[in-house]
Write an enzyme that holds these catalytic residues in place. Structure first.
Site, PDB file in Angstrom:
ATOM      1  N   ASP A 100      -6.773   1.019   4.584  1.00  0.00           N
ATOM      2  CA  ASP A 100      -7.083  -0.266   5.118  1.00  0.00           C
ATOM      3  C   ASP A 100      -8.411  -0.758   5.101  1.00  0.00           C
ATOM      4  O   ASP A 100      -9.411  -0.515   6.071  1.00  0.00           O
ATOM      5  CB  ASP A 100      -6.644   0.010   6.771  1.00  0.00           C
ATOM      6  CG  ASP A 100      -6.572  -1.509   7.427  1.00  0.00           C
ATOM      7  OD1 ASP A 100      -6.831  -2.330   6.763  1.00  0.00           O
ATOM      8  OD2 ASP A 100      -6.244  -1.502   8.558  1.00  0.00           O
ATOM      9  N   ARG A 156      -0.248   6.760  12.584  1.00  0.00           N
ATOM     10  CA  ARG A 156      -1.665   6.678  12.976  1.00  0.00           C
ATOM     11  C   ARG A 156      -1.910   7.389  14.151  1.00  0.00           C
ATOM     12  O   ARG A 156      -0.940   7.625  15.087  1.00  0.00           O
ATOM     13  CB  ARG A 156      -1.912   5.246  12.957  1.00  0.00           C
ATOM     14  CG  ARG A 156      -1.791   4.473  11.631  1.00  0.00           C
ATOM     15  CD  ARG A 156      -1.383   3.060  12.060  1.00  0.00           C
ATOM     16  NE  ARG A 156      -0.874   2.422  10.682  1.00  0.00           N
ATOM     17  CZ  ARG A 156      -1.765   1.409  10.235  1.00  0.00           C
ATOM     18  NH1 ARG A 156      -2.896   1.070  10.645  1.00  0.00           N
ATOM     19  NH2 ARG A 156      -1.422   0.717   8.980  1.00  0.00           N
ATOM     20  N   ARG A 196       0.799  -1.166   0.098  1.00  0.00           N
ATOM     21  CA  ARG A 196       0.176   0.034  -0.101  1.00  0.00           C
ATOM     22  C   ARG A 196       0.944   1.340  -0.110  1.00  0.00           C
ATOM     23  O   ARG A 196       1.763   1.310   0.725  1.00  0.00           O
ATOM     24  CB  ARG A 196      -0.950  -0.189   1.177  1.00  0.00           C
ATOM     25  CG  ARG A 196      -1.926   1.122   1.332  1.00  0.00           C
ATOM     26  CD  ARG A 196      -2.505   1.270   2.858  1.00  0.00           C
ATOM     27  NE  ARG A 196      -3.465  -0.210   2.910  1.00  0.00           N
ATOM     28  CZ  ARG A 196      -3.369  -0.898   4.036  1.00  0.00           C
ATOM     29  NH1 ARG A 196      -2.615  -0.536   5.011  1.00  0.00           N
ATOM     30  NH2 ARG A 196      -4.231  -1.875   4.051  1.00  0.00           N
ATOM     31  N   ASP A 204      -6.241   3.069  14.945  1.00  0.00           N
ATOM     32  CA  ASP A 204      -5.159   2.680  14.088  1.00  0.00           C
ATOM     33  C   ASP A 204      -5.531   2.546  12.525  1.00  0.00           C
ATOM     34  O   ASP A 204      -4.927   2.602  11.649  1.00  0.00           O
ATOM     35  CB  ASP A 204      -4.981   1.241  14.172  1.00  0.00           C
ATOM     36  CG  ASP A 204      -3.509   1.084  15.143  1.00  0.00           C
ATOM     37  OD1 ASP A 204      -3.124   2.139  15.376  1.00  0.00           O
ATOM     38  OD2 ASP A 204      -3.091   0.102  15.578  1.00  0.00           O
ATOM     39  N   ASN A 205      -7.072   3.048  12.320  1.00  0.00           N
ATOM     40  CA  ASN A 205      -7.330   3.200  10.711  1.00  0.00           C
ATOM     41  C   ASN A 205      -7.368   4.828  10.586  1.00  0.00           C
ATOM     42  O   ASN A 205      -8.124   5.043   9.468  1.00  0.00           O
ATOM     43  CB  ASN A 205      -8.705   2.474  10.606  1.00  0.00           C
ATOM     44  CG  ASN A 205      -8.308   0.886  10.110  1.00  0.00           C
ATOM     45  OD1 ASN A 205      -7.266   0.634  10.083  1.00  0.00           O
ATOM     46  ND2 ASN A 205      -9.298   0.341  10.121  1.00  0.00           N
TER      47      ASN A 205
END
Length: 215
Positions: free
Chosen positions: A143, A55, A48, A133-134
């Site tokens: 994600d 994050r 990615r 964390d996203n």
């Protein structure tokens, strides 16, 4: 799962949503056991591309370990490399005193996340899993495990089979984004007065609604 991520990134980019890019998918030849789809399934490594992989959770880890110096160091890195004059967006002075640095950074990150959340709503996109964390410090969407687009307007639509309570339903994404930004503010509370951090976030929904209106 890798193919689903390709589909998500290409569709969101076409709709004008800031998103990570899928650089490559490398099949490993292994069999993968999954709970959310027929198993065994083919396994792959997805590469990615994103402007930042730092994050909100990166700051939370430092806060959990009571590492004030680490928070200061990471904040200066983020300001210097992602919110300088050269980036063309919001500007945060990486050399400012710690309280001013963190206030500026919180406002900048919150603004970017608000824009992305507004664009999700305009695109009819449901992310599926919006934990800290996203959310990265540049506000890019990334994600893509479970995700969906609205087939018709349905505020309660969820993307994840395990989201039984509708925590990340389409209509609740603005609040989920605000919740994540508040968790970032929590990481700064020992270094900046709580009331000052709260003041930084008053404009969050106005920015989100402006992005929604422009999309």
């Amino acid at each position: 799962g890798a193919v689903r991520e390709i589909l998500a990134t290409e569709m969101l980019e076409a709709l004008g949503v800031e998103t990570s890019k899928t650089f490559s998918v490398i099949e490993t030849g292994e069999s993968l056991q999954r709970q959310d789809e027929t198993s065994p399934t083919r396994s792959a490594v997805l590469v990615r591309l994103s402007h930042s992989h730092i994050r909100i959770g990166s700051f939370q880890r430092l806060f959990y370990h009571d590492d004030a110096d680490g928070i200061d160091m990471l904040a200066r890195h983020v300001a210097r490399y992602y919110y300088s004059d050269a980036t063309g967006g919001a500007v945060v002075n990486a050399d400012a005193e710690t309280p001013d640095l963190l206030v500026g950074l919180l406002q900048a990150i919150a603004g970017q996340i608000a824009i992305t959340a507004g664009n999700w709503m305009a695109a009819g996109f449901v992310h599926g899993v919006l934990n800290t964390d996203n959310f990265n410090v540049t506000g890019e969407s990334f994600d893509y495990g479970p995700w969906r687009f609205l087939p018709k307007f349905d505020p309660g639509l969820t993307a994840a089979y395990f989201d039984q309570t509708g925590r990340y339903a389409y209509s609740r994404q603005p609040d989920a984004a605000m919740w994540a930004v508040c968790r970032l503010a929590d990481c700064f509370v020992k270094l900046v007065p709580k009331s000052t951090l709260e003041d930084c976030l008053y404009g969050f929904y106005a920015i989100l609604e402006s992005a929604l209106a422009k999309a």
